[in-house]
Write a protein that holds these residues in place. Structure first.
Motif, short mmCIF file in Angstrom:
data_model
loop_
_atom_site.label_atom_id
_atom_site.label_comp_id
_atom_site.label_asym_id
_atom_site.label_seq_id
_atom_site.Cartn_x
_atom_site.Cartn_y
_atom_site.Cartn_z
N GLU A 1 -9.05 -3.13 14.23
CA GLU A 1 -10.13 -2.51 13.45
C GLU A 1 -11.47 -2.95 14.02
O GLU A 1 -11.82 -4.13 13.95
CB GLU A 1 -10.02 -2.94 11.98
CG GLU A 1 -8.81 -2.33 11.30
CD GLU A 1 -8.62 -2.86 9.89
OE1 GLU A 1 -9.60 -3.30 9.27
OE2 GLU A 1 -7.48 -2.81 9.41
N LYS B 1 0.84 -1.20 0.00
CA LYS B 1 0.00 0.00 0.00
C LYS B 1 0.87 1.25 0.00
O LYS B 1 0.58 2.22 -0.69
CB LYS B 1 -0.87 0.03 1.26
CG LYS B 1 -2.10 -0.84 1.21
CD LYS B 1 -2.95 -0.50 2.41
CE LYS B 1 -4.18 -1.37 2.55
NZ LYS B 1 -4.98 -0.99 3.71
N PHE C 1 -0.82 -7.63 -4.29
CA PHE C 1 -0.91 -8.29 -2.99
C PHE C 1 -2.36 -8.74 -2.78
O PHE C 1 -3.22 -8.53 -3.64
CB PHE C 1 -0.46 -7.33 -1.86
CG PHE C 1 -1.40 -6.18 -1.61
CD1 PHE C 1 -1.42 -5.09 -2.45
CD2 PHE C 1 -2.30 -6.21 -0.54
CE1 PHE C 1 -2.30 -4.04 -2.22
CE2 PHE C 1 -3.17 -5.16 -0.30
CZ PHE C 1 -3.17 -4.07 -1.16
N ASP D 1 -5.30 -9.77 -5.37
CA ASP D 1 -4.96 -9.38 -6.74
C ASP D 1 -4.84 -10.56 -7.72
O ASP D 1 -5.33 -10.45 -8.85
CB ASP D 1 -3.64 -8.58 -6.76
CG ASP D 1 -3.86 -7.11 -6.43
OD1 ASP D 1 -4.99 -6.62 -6.61
OD2 ASP D 1 -2.90 -6.44 -6.01
N LYS E 1 -2.33 -0.41 -12.35
CA LYS E 1 -3.29 -0.69 -11.28
C LYS E 1 -3.82 0.60 -10.67
O LYS E 1 -5.02 0.73 -10.40
CB LYS E 1 -2.64 -1.59 -10.21
CG LYS E 1 -3.62 -2.05 -9.14
CD LYS E 1 -3.01 -2.94 -8.08
CE LYS E 1 -3.96 -3.07 -6.91
NZ LYS E 1 -3.38 -3.71 -5.73
N SER F 1 -9.60 -0.87 3.19
CA SER F 1 -10.06 -1.41 1.93
C SER F 1 -10.45 -2.86 2.11
O SER F 1 -10.17 -3.47 3.14
CB SER F 1 -8.95 -1.28 0.88
OG SER F 1 -7.74 -1.80 1.41
N ARG G 1 -8.05 1.90 -4.72
CA ARG G 1 -7.12 2.72 -3.94
C ARG G 1 -6.60 3.89 -4.78
O ARG G 1 -6.52 5.02 -4.31
CB ARG G 1 -5.95 1.87 -3.43
CG ARG G 1 -5.02 2.63 -2.45
CD ARG G 1 -4.09 1.70 -1.72
NE ARG G 1 -4.82 0.69 -0.99
CZ ARG G 1 -5.07 -0.55 -1.43
NH1 ARG G 1 -4.57 -0.95 -2.58
NH2 ARG G 1 -5.79 -1.39 -0.74
P1 IMP Z 1 -6.78 -3.31 5.30
O1 IMP Z 1 -5.28 -3.27 5.34
O2 IMP Z 1 -7.40 -3.39 6.63
O3 IMP Z 1 -7.32 -2.19 4.46
O4 IMP Z 1 -7.13 -4.70 4.63
C1 IMP Z 1 -7.41 -4.77 3.30
C2 IMP Z 1 -7.41 -6.21 2.84
O5 IMP Z 1 -8.24 -6.25 1.69
C3 IMP Z 1 -6.02 -6.65 2.39
O6 IMP Z 1 -5.37 -7.43 3.34
C4 IMP Z 1 -6.33 -7.47 1.16
O7 IMP Z 1 -6.63 -8.78 1.55
C5 IMP Z 1 -7.57 -6.83 0.60
N1 IMP Z 1 -7.22 -5.77 -0.38
C6 IMP Z 1 -7.38 -4.42 -0.24
N2 IMP Z 1 -6.93 -3.77 -1.33
C7 IMP Z 1 -6.45 -4.73 -2.15
C8 IMP Z 1 -5.83 -4.65 -3.44
O8 IMP Z 1 -5.58 -3.59 -4.03
N3 IMP Z 1 -5.51 -5.84 -3.98
C9 IMP Z 1 -5.75 -7.03 -3.37
N4 IMP Z 1 -6.28 -7.15 -2.16
C10 IMP Z 1 -6.65 -5.99 -1.55
#
Ligand code: IMP
Length: 202
Positions: A42, A14, A155, A158, A178, A71, A184
């Motif tokens: 969270e 990220k 990641f 994806d 991407k 996300s 994002r």
């Molecule tokens: P966060 O870090 O609490 O926002 O967790 C988001 C989770 O959603 C991540 O661990 C991924 O499993 C999934 N995720 C969010 N954005 C993406 C992305 O751009 N690609 C793939 N998985 C994503």
């Protein structure tokens, strides 16, 4: 003048995606890990609540402005699950691989035309830990869940998230590709525009 802002995430992928978006912005984004800070648990019900939690926590702990996102992926055949639980889908502390395996297993009987899904991202900026003028932006990325992994980039989900427009999975795209289509990329571009309008922060 370049302003220093904490990027409230421990996710290195990220950090790279978000830094690329703020590339030409007078902003020095420092990941919270550089200060030994970890994200809080969270507990929100929405992406916005969780993103605000992370940003406010970092801003309070470090006494600076902060940017954060939350996300996840909402799968239509699963009534929007895993949603805010995406990172913990296969259990607390699950790896990306374990989460993808669980998703593929749960969707094993779902036909191709019903494998639609949507990534969501809430991006927030707070001036301080008790900010009453938080800047908030959201965006989504529609696609389909494949039956097996494709590509080695990105990641999370994806490798199984297929973008119909480009005919690539998130893991087959370059970071630049991407960021143009992703939840994002679009949320942070909106956030950047709102921050530019909200001259209070400059
Ligand atoms: P966060 O870090 O609490 O926002 O967790 C988001 C989770 O959603 C991540 O661990 C991924 O499993 C999934 N995720 C969010 N954005 C993406 C992305 O751009 N690609 C793939 N998985 C994503």
């Amino acid at each position: 003048m370049t302003q220093r802002v904490i990027l409230a995430t421990g996710n290195e992928s990220k950090v790279k995606e978000i830094r690329a978006i703020f590339d030409d912005f007078a902003l020095e984004l420092l990941p919270q890990t550089a200060f030994g800070l970890e994200s809080p648990e969270e507990t929100g019900r929405t992406f916005v609540e969780n993103a605000l939690q992370k940003a406010v926590f970092a801003a309070t702990q470090l006494g600076v402005s902060a940017i954060a996102d939350d996300s996840g992926i909402a799968v239509d055949a699963l009534n929007g699950r895993p949603g805010v639980w995406s990172a913990r889908y296969a259990g607390q502390g699950a790896t990306d691989d374990q989460n993808v395996d669980r998703l593929l297993y749960e969707l094993r009987h779902v036909p191709d035309e019903k494998r639609t899904a949507c990534f969501h991202c809430a991006a927030v900026f707070v001036h301080s830990g008790d900010d009453k003028r938080a800047v908030i932006a959201e965006a989504i990325w529609r696609g389909k869940i494949l039956r097996e992994r494709r590509g080695i980039g990105g990641f999370g989900y994806d490798p199984v998230f297929y973008d119909v427009g480009s005919m690539k999975t998130g893991a087959e795209m370059s970071r630049e590709e991407k960021n143009i289509v992703s939840h994002r990329g679009k949320a942070f571009k909106r956030l950047r525009d709102l921050m530019e309008d909200a001259t209070v922060w400059i």
